[in-house]
Design a protein around this motif. Sequence first.
Motif, mmCIF file in Angstrom:
data_model
loop_
_atom_site.group_PDB
_atom_site.id
_atom_site.type_symbol
_atom_site.label_atom_id
_atom_site.label_comp_id
_atom_site.label_asym_id
_atom_site.label_seq_id
_atom_site.Cartn_x
_atom_site.Cartn_y
_atom_site.Cartn_z
ATOM 1 N N LEU A 1 0.476 4.102 -2.657
ATOM 2 C CA LEU A 1 0.296 5.506 -2.268
ATOM 3 C C LEU A 1 1.359 6.377 -2.905
ATOM 4 N N PHE B 1 -6.729 9.942 -6.714
ATOM 5 C CA PHE B 1 -7.775 9.042 -6.216
ATOM 6 C C PHE B 1 -9.030 9.181 -7.062
ATOM 7 N N ASN C 1 0.823 -1.210 0.000
ATOM 8 C CA ASN C 1 0.000 0.000 0.000
ATOM 9 C C ASN C 1 0.850 1.251 0.000
#
Lengths: 448, 148, 367
Positions: free
Chosen positions: A48, A82, A44
């Motif tokens: 990110l 996002f 992750n």
Amino acid sequence: MGPWLVQNSVYRNIYAFFDGFMPAQLGWLAYFLAGFTVMFILINGVLLLAAGMVYAERRLLGRFQVRLGPNRVGPFGLLQPFADIVKLLLKEDVVPRGADRLLFTLAPVMMVAPLFLITAVVPFGKNSYLANLNVGVLYLVAVTAISTLAVFLGGWATGNKYAMFGAMRAVAQLISYEVPLVLALVGVVLLTGSMALVQVVEAQRLPFLLLQPLGFFVFFCATSAELNRAPFDLMEAESEIIAGYHIEYSGMRFGLFQLAEFGGVVVSSAVMATLFLRGWENPFVPQGWTQVLPSHLWFLLKTALFVFLFIWVRATLPRLRIDQVMGLAWKVLLPLALINIVVTGIEVWLWPRPTTAQLWAMVLINWAVAGACLVGFSTLMERWGRRPTATVVPVRLPVEVRYALWIGRAEGDDGNPGQLSAEALHYSIPGAEGAPAPSLSGRGLRVV
Amino acid sequence: MTKPLLASEVAKRVEEGVPGAVEQAQGDHLWVRPERIREVCRFLQSAPGLEFNYLVSITGVDYIEYFEVVYHLVSLRYNHSLVLKTRVYGREEPTLPSVVPVWQGADYQEREVYDLMGVRFEGHPNLKRILTWEGFPGHPLRKDHLGA
Amino acid sequence: MTLQGEPVILNIGPQHPSTHGVFRLRVLFDGEVVQDVEPVFGYLHRGTEKLAEERAYTQVITLTDRLDYVSSMTNNQAYVLAVEKLAGIQPAERGMYLRVIAAELSRIASHLVATGFFLQDLGAFATPLMYCFRERERILDLMEMLCGARITFSYMRPGGVFQDAPEDFWPALRQFLAEMPHYLDELEQLLTENEVILARTKGVGVLPAEVAINCSVSGPVLRASGVRWDIRKVDPYDVYDRLEFDIPIGTNGDCYDRMMVRLYEMRQSLRIIEQAVRQIPPGPARAKVPFFLRPPPGDAYAHVESPKGELGFYLVSDGGIAPYRCKIRSPSFINLTPLRELLRGWKLADLIVIFGSIDINMGEVDR
């Protein structure tokens, strides 16, 4: 617990945390959970960082290009990546009719896999790594080679000619650049005496960027090419073959290709920070001195530095042509890497355990060699690179192909290929019968 | 300034090179017989003192009873110009020789005239519609075309 | 199992980022090498010539805007000159100067677009393009002051221009003239000192002068091949005979020369505008011309040096209020004639670059 895991502070702490409230007979579960947690954090974290990289790239490119870049979603547009991911997830996932379904689906996954595999060996802080393989450098090279196959599969499976062009370029380019990429790392391994990345960092009394200028240059160029960043982004050249191998991908499959590209930049920057800029250590003071910043932060900063370098290059340079790219790999980067190996090898042979003074002498010698080589080779490249390469080697084609190429039929042309007038010869493709005809739907290759 | 050549003088030269080709000369407009157009053009291109080496444009004009094809010629060497015209009769298959062998610049322009005006150019290497699609009904720039 | 290579036919366009509109090329490739090319036109054909036959002479001006939509001013100018020649109108002095200023500004804008997209085709990720567009934006602002529009100007009329420039146009123009040379230096540095650009453009797509002339090529493409042929010099219109400027020409006729010719032409345009601003006389911007013109029967051909090349209008009048025939000699269209000679033997990447260096505009190619 494996021997290297004991030294790994992150892993040990997490293991201790789980082990604390587990009954003794469930120690294996704590072991497993700790490993799982670290992997979860790492994967992750990379995702990110890739999202951050997308944001940084778009904002910085905006700045380079006298415009603003995304600034609408969230504060300073921070949530833009996002929003992009959500959009990609919601998009229809199209598989073209002519595509090979299995390979088409497999390619993006294969493309992303090496990204996470690399993170396994990169030490991202003091005593923080998933595995300290004793063949770390070799592992890096081996794992990144997977993406070549993924790009080719993607391009081939799509069944689109543009994708095929991209895939063909990719194979030529990626395999060529593997060679200087590997050879550039030999210098680092010679200086370290080990292939484990933790040892590479610990061996850097001076950052290897100083000791290995040629090696770094070759490695940076080769990495740019491997990541198909400008000026080597031939396989997805948007002005030529539009998006190359991923032209037909949509939705999250396209997203995975993008993730692999941007994540690849982050991970490669991390590798470069590890190999050439002392990894998690403070780069400015000798080792063992007080750390000003936490080791993880140093590592992130150095990674960001190289990411910025990649973005900067992309905003600046136009694209090379395929023959120039190949020429650069084989005529320039390969010799440079070999010269680097020879020079470094002699130095290591002379001074197996260099003192600080000897280290600085090495720095001087290596920079002098690098300067001389770059000047010499750029002069040569100028001569080679500017040489025009138009060579009309007519394909031998039957005349019916002329009708396949041309839309419609010329007036007064009765369709009999033998009856061309003298003026029409100017237009006909020189050739004879019996040669392979171009396929209208094919991929430039066919099985005989 | 580009000097428009006097057509009557050019006509004399053309009569020497290609006898019987000139129909009429007026101002800088020179009318020639359609079937001789390629010879006239070849002559104008190479004749010393004229050397019309640059074909500016080819235009087709529909005058109902005949089509007029207009060639604007310029000599880059002497900086003089000439308007060469030819009348082609017949609505069905008006035909005249192509000048692509003389000036390659005529290639797309002749195709355009063929496409929009319906004048056939014999000897054109690739005469087919260029702006409209294959199978377009009629030739849109003709005065009797009802498309517009 | 053995694999055999075979030639591939690739459709480049009509939707492709580098065909500058809806142009389509059917290309026969052997690997990456271009073997043959067949251009396909007509995707943007709007029948301008037919439409012009049904409109009054003044109304056609709006149609000409839509030809080469990155330099509408020169289209206006060519058409208006043809009408004036046909009807025997003497335009107003001030109007002619304003036309020259507007046309030269248009030329700079068009060359900026050409250079920017050329570098974009080379693969420079939008950076030079955005720099070029930043400057073009200033020109569009100036145009907006002149006529209230930014793309389709319809500024010129038979007899001059439809309105005089506003007061605040002149200081804005002077500021632009003062700042533009610095920017052009920057652009020249970018073009001449970037090794990748040099490697990609020098010696690529050479068009020999004889071929260029025989193919009726015009404009910067012709001049890059070493032919000193500029309508503004060889057949001056409006007030170009009172202005001093040079015609830059190339030596090799390759992509690099074509770009450099455009770059130097921008400098010459600045020179022309400076002189025009100094010389412009007071007075009306437009001669008294009725809206419905009835030129005597006859024909006239007028041409201008548009940024793309020789833009000509051939008008035939039958004495009515609308042109009997309005033929547009569009440079973009005719400049594509030697495409086959230019592209054969080069690689796919070069194809895009060579095509970009010709600088076409689909509005003008298909009309």
